[in-house]
Enzyme design. Structure first.
Site, PDB file in Angstrom:
ATOM      1  N   TYR A   1       0.839  -1.197   0.000  1.00 24.19           N
ATOM      2  CA  TYR A   1       0.000   0.000   0.000  1.00 24.19           C
ATOM      3  C   TYR A   1       0.873   1.246   0.000  1.00 24.19           C
ATOM      4  CZ  TYR A   1      -4.095  -2.889   1.114  1.00 24.19           C
ATOM      5  OH  TYR A   1      -5.098  -3.817   1.077  1.00 24.19           O
TER       6      TYR A   1
ATOM      7  N   GLY B   1     -24.426   5.657  -1.821  1.00 26.71           N
ATOM      8  CA  GLY B   1     -25.313   6.767  -2.166  1.00 26.71           C
ATOM      9  C   GLY B   1     -24.795   7.589  -3.318  1.00 26.71           C
TER      10      GLY B   1
END
Length: 321
Positions: free
Chosen positions: A53, A222
């Site tokens: 990462y 959303g």
């Protein structure tokens, strides 16, 4: 906060794992530390990272996420309060042995991760991917050595197929090597392929499932409600958009934000130990924590299945008799 066993292991962990993939390349160190602070305040004690990462497709600084986490733990003095997980497999340098699950790479990688994390042990050391070129007994033998040395406590896997899980468990049992106690897989309402064989294998062997990308890269958070979304990002939804429209409308009927519902659904799946959340903001973290207080009844779960149908159950019944 709720807590549960780490698969069949004796250790207990929070029901949400804080993923740190965004630390460094996406959010700076100050913002990363703020999220870590808020997570601990909320009771999250399970922190997930990986040696790669910050590098490769995550940026140009491999190890950056581990370094940020390590500095934060040192400054806060909170290491013993946490279950820290990291991973090995990805490309960490130009040499031929700077990748994969060979004994050479594993032994070098664990020491490098320990230095970056500023700790003397890794609580959960995960194989980040199956390595088809290295015998599993060599890989498991290397992990056994690390456990004997006290450098790791538990072993985990990630992105394994169901038969990979079965094979590694059976080799470990026959050889006396440590077996993985967790499997970290892509799993969310939009991506349910693991229900065919990975989930049943994990349940059979007592492995805890750690779903990554619980919000499907934001598509379950959303996305249609957010006015700052560009036309190109909405177009990228493609054929999935009608289902997302149904999903967001249903969440509105429930009176619960879509991202909260998505994580709550995962928490209702029996094999799941802890979804790995990757918040970029405090608000996103707080939203994920809200899911712990949401109970989805049978009717709600059935409607989510209609909106986001899975593969039809487990194999082979999902596609045969």
């Amino acid at each position: 906060m709720q807590y549960t066993r780490l698969g069949r292991a004796g250790a207990r962990v929070s029901r949400l794992a804080l993923g740190t993939m965004n630390f460094g390349p996406v959010i700076d160190e100050e913002a990363s530390r703020a999220i870590l602070d808020r997570a601990v305040e909320a009771g999250i004690d399970f922190i997930d990272t990986a040696d790669v990462y910050g590098g490769g497709r995550w940026g140009d600084h491999p190890g950056q996420s581990e370094e940020i986490l390590g500095r934060w733990m040192k400054d806060r003095g909170t290491r013993d309060d946490l279950i820290v997980a990291t991973k090995v497999f990805g490309v960490m340098g130009p040499r031929s042995n700077d990748r994969g699950l060979s004994a050479v790479h594993i032994r070098a990688s664990v020491d490098a991760s320990l230095r970056r994390l500023g700790t003397d042990r890794i609580d959960l050391y995960q194989m980040h991917h199956i390595d088809r070129e290295v015998p599993l007994d060599e890989t498991l033998s290397a992990f056994a050595t690390l456990r004997e040395q006290g450098k790791i406590t538990y072993l985990g896997s990630s992105n394994f197929a169901g038969w990979h899980l079965a094979r590694v468990q059976e080799i470990a049992a026959a050889s006396g090597y440590p077996a993985p106690v967790t499997e970290q897989s892509l799993y969310n309402l939009t991506e349910r392929t693991v229900e065919l064989e990975v989930v049943p294998a994990a349940e059979q062997y007592g492995m805890g499932l750690l779903p990554w990308s619980p919000l499907a890269s934001g598509q379950l958070g959303g996305v249609l409600q957010k006015t700052d979304r560009s036309r190109s990002s909405l177009d990228a939804l493609g054929d999935r958009r009608p289902a997302i429209e149904r999903y967001e409308a249903f969440c509105a009927e429930l009176g619960i934000r879509p991202g909260v519902v998505a994580i709550a659904w995962l928490l209702h799946q029996p094999a799941v130990t802890a979804p790995v959340i990757g918040p970029r903001t405090i608000d996103q973290l707080d939203s994920a924590v809200e899911a712990l207080d949401v109970t989805l009844d049978a009717e709600t779960l059935a409607e989510l299945d209609r909106i986001w149908p899975g593969p039809g159950g487990t194999a082979p019944e999902a596609y045969a008799w």
